[in-house]
Design an enzyme around this catalytic site. Sequence first.
Site, PDB file in Angstrom:
ATOM      1  N   HIS A 187      10.402  -6.484  -2.407  1.00  0.00           N
ATOM      2  CA  HIS A 187      11.269  -5.463  -2.233  1.00  0.00           C
ATOM      3  C   HIS A 187      11.698  -4.640  -3.662  1.00  0.00           C
ATOM      4  O   HIS A 187      11.733  -3.318  -3.400  1.00  0.00           O
ATOM      5  CB  HIS A 187      12.481  -5.651  -1.311  1.00  0.00           C
ATOM      6  CG  HIS A 187      11.978  -6.039   0.019  1.00  0.00           C
ATOM      7  ND1 HIS A 187      11.846  -4.706   0.920  1.00  0.00           N
ATOM      8  CD2 HIS A 187      11.733  -7.168   0.909  1.00  0.00           C
ATOM      9  CE1 HIS A 187      11.281  -5.281   2.150  1.00  0.00           C
ATOM     10  NE2 HIS A 187      11.383  -6.663   2.072  1.00  0.00           N
ATOM     11  N   GLU A 429       1.753  -6.821  12.650  1.00  0.00           N
ATOM     12  CA  GLU A 429       2.124  -7.597  11.331  1.00  0.00           C
ATOM     13  C   GLU A 429       1.856  -9.100  11.525  1.00  0.00           C
ATOM     14  O   GLU A 429       1.947  -9.760  10.453  1.00  0.00           O
ATOM     15  CB  GLU A 429       3.244  -6.940  10.847  1.00  0.00           C
ATOM     16  CG  GLU A 429       4.296  -7.022  11.375  1.00  0.00           C
ATOM     17  CD  GLU A 429       5.727  -6.808  10.845  1.00  0.00           C
ATOM     18  OE1 GLU A 429       5.788  -6.439   9.573  1.00  0.00           O
ATOM     19  OE2 GLU A 429       6.936  -6.455  11.584  1.00  0.00           O
ATOM     20  N   ASP A 453       3.072  -7.877   5.690  1.00  0.00           N
ATOM     21  CA  ASP A 453       3.207  -9.093   6.302  1.00  0.00           C
ATOM     22  C   ASP A 453       1.939  -9.550   6.967  1.00  0.00           C
ATOM     23  O   ASP A 453       1.740 -10.932   6.956  1.00  0.00           O
ATOM     24  CB  ASP A 453       4.271  -8.977   7.554  1.00  0.00           C
ATOM     25  CG  ASP A 453       5.800  -9.216   6.877  1.00  0.00           C
ATOM     26  OD1 ASP A 453       5.818 -10.020   6.242  1.00  0.00           O
ATOM     27  OD2 ASP A 453       6.728  -8.408   7.222  1.00  0.00           O
ATOM     28  N   CYS A 500       1.638   1.262   8.191  1.00  0.00           N
ATOM     29  CA  CYS A 500       3.033   1.458   7.013  1.00  0.00           C
ATOM     30  C   CYS A 500       3.136   0.450   6.031  1.00  0.00           C
ATOM     31  O   CYS A 500       4.038   0.493   5.462  1.00  0.00           O
ATOM     32  CB  CYS A 500       4.275   1.597   7.977  1.00  0.00           C
ATOM     33  SG  CYS A 500       4.503   0.117   9.061  1.00  0.00           S
TER      34      CYS A 500
END
Length: 538
Positions: A187, A429, A453, A500
């Site tokens: 992140h 994902e 993921d 995405c």
Amino acid sequence: MEKGIPASKGYAIGTAFVVGVDELPVNEEKAASVEVEQGRLRMAIENTGKQLHALGEKTRQEMGEEPAAIIDVQIQMLDDPEFTGKAAARIEMDRISAAKAIHDVMNQYIEILSGLEDEYLRERVADVKDVGTRLLRNLAGKTGNLFAGLPDNAVVVARDFTPSDTAQMDKIKVIAFMTDIGGPTSHSAIMARTLEIPAVVGLKNISAIVKTGDIVIVDGIEGNVLVNPDETTLALYQSKRNQFETEKAKLKDLAHTQTITKAGKQIIVAANIGKPADVDKAIENGAEGIGLFRSEFLYMDRPNMPSENEQFEGYKQVAEKMAGKPVVIRTLDIGGDKKLSYLPLADEMNPFLGLRAIRLCLNQKDLFKTQLRALLRASIYGDIQIMFPMIGSLAEFLDAKEVTRECMVELKKEKQPFNEKIQIGMMIEIPSAAIIAETLAKEADFFSIGTNDLIQYTLAVDRMNPNVSYLYNPMHPAILKLIKMTIDAAHKEGKWCGMCGEMAGDAKAIPTLLEYGLDEFSMNAGSILEARKIIMNS
Ligand code: PEP
Ligand code: MG
């Protein structure tokens, strides 16, 4: 030169600002005055006590008795003769500073506790560390925000950043990040790309090597960090930085064009956002939609759950600003590495495989319904589309759709308007979803492939772990096969398929994804123009 993993492009030359325990000064020299140090210790204990009392009160109100009891234990430690008592005695005996005394006693205490059989006592290590660090912070006068004293042109250095850390820092002053751990999709890396500042992650022990005040060069292209460079190196990187900035400025000309391939296919290049405020940057960079609104960021960095109305306002704002362009809002994806302070979750052995995202929402239906109602109500202000994360089976998707339908029935009864034809899609994902994509495509209005993921789950490679980042390969044949299967399955049912995950903005992957027929590429705003250029030349 320190080598890490490039996580956000660009070059920065600035002043290091190290966040964490290492920044707390421990004066090794003999204390000038025992009385002064004793006074400083007393003051630090008093201030720490006040802060812990306030924190305990807040925790009790927001989270209940059990977590607040942990803070009560920490408050008691401030009077513990074995801890602060011993520190005071050491100042007297050894004529050391208050910080040195706390530092030493804390480490001794931790060593003793760690070796004990009794599990309860062993668990006190974390509390000793917490209280000790708080005392040291008070002694260093660093009581508030971790980022207090941040200089201009700061290169922030930390073991890692939590999303709430990044939320706290003054973004105007920060020109780059570097971290010990993390990979390209951690992140902190994503946050750096959102801020369009260079970042290098996975530098192993950079937070110990670099000191606050050092001059550092961050090369976010090669993943290099140079500490206190000589004049020649500085000049070299200044010129690299200028060239990079010039090229970036040139790309801005593409901000207002459509994205059409050489073969004439129109592609949507969209932006990933975390907060309504990110929309401005998306528009500035020519986003043709929002392909992923990570709605969990609306829930973070606050003491309580956002109400239906608060969420409604946020979603409405994004929809209105995007003026009819598609806005795909992902429902809450919490769990894994993303936590909410006010939503205590059970400890899990493997949080990334645990009660995360849609699993948590289906488990806590009230929370889920609040969000869905807000999304539906906002849907009349633009082209809002709902996307469910972490779908692993058809039943899960149908369950999530059923809860959405329940909300629609409620809203109808209340005579609240919403878009009855709202598009409902899902993230692909989890490998199982890609494998059964043909079945899912019959029920979903669209797919968006979450490669961050999908790669970690397919290749069994933790997306956060630098030791295995060499295995994190978006172009692995298994990944490409799953992507192709997903796109084909969507098209067979006349649905669109986007992506995405970070791979969508990866220059090396874009030509292959176009060849597979991907319809929409969603990425951090800073990558849009370069991606558009590549697509238009493909
Ligand atoms: C993904 O997994 O690819 C994704 C876009 O979601 P996140 O990075 O928020 O897990
Ligand atoms: Mg994901």
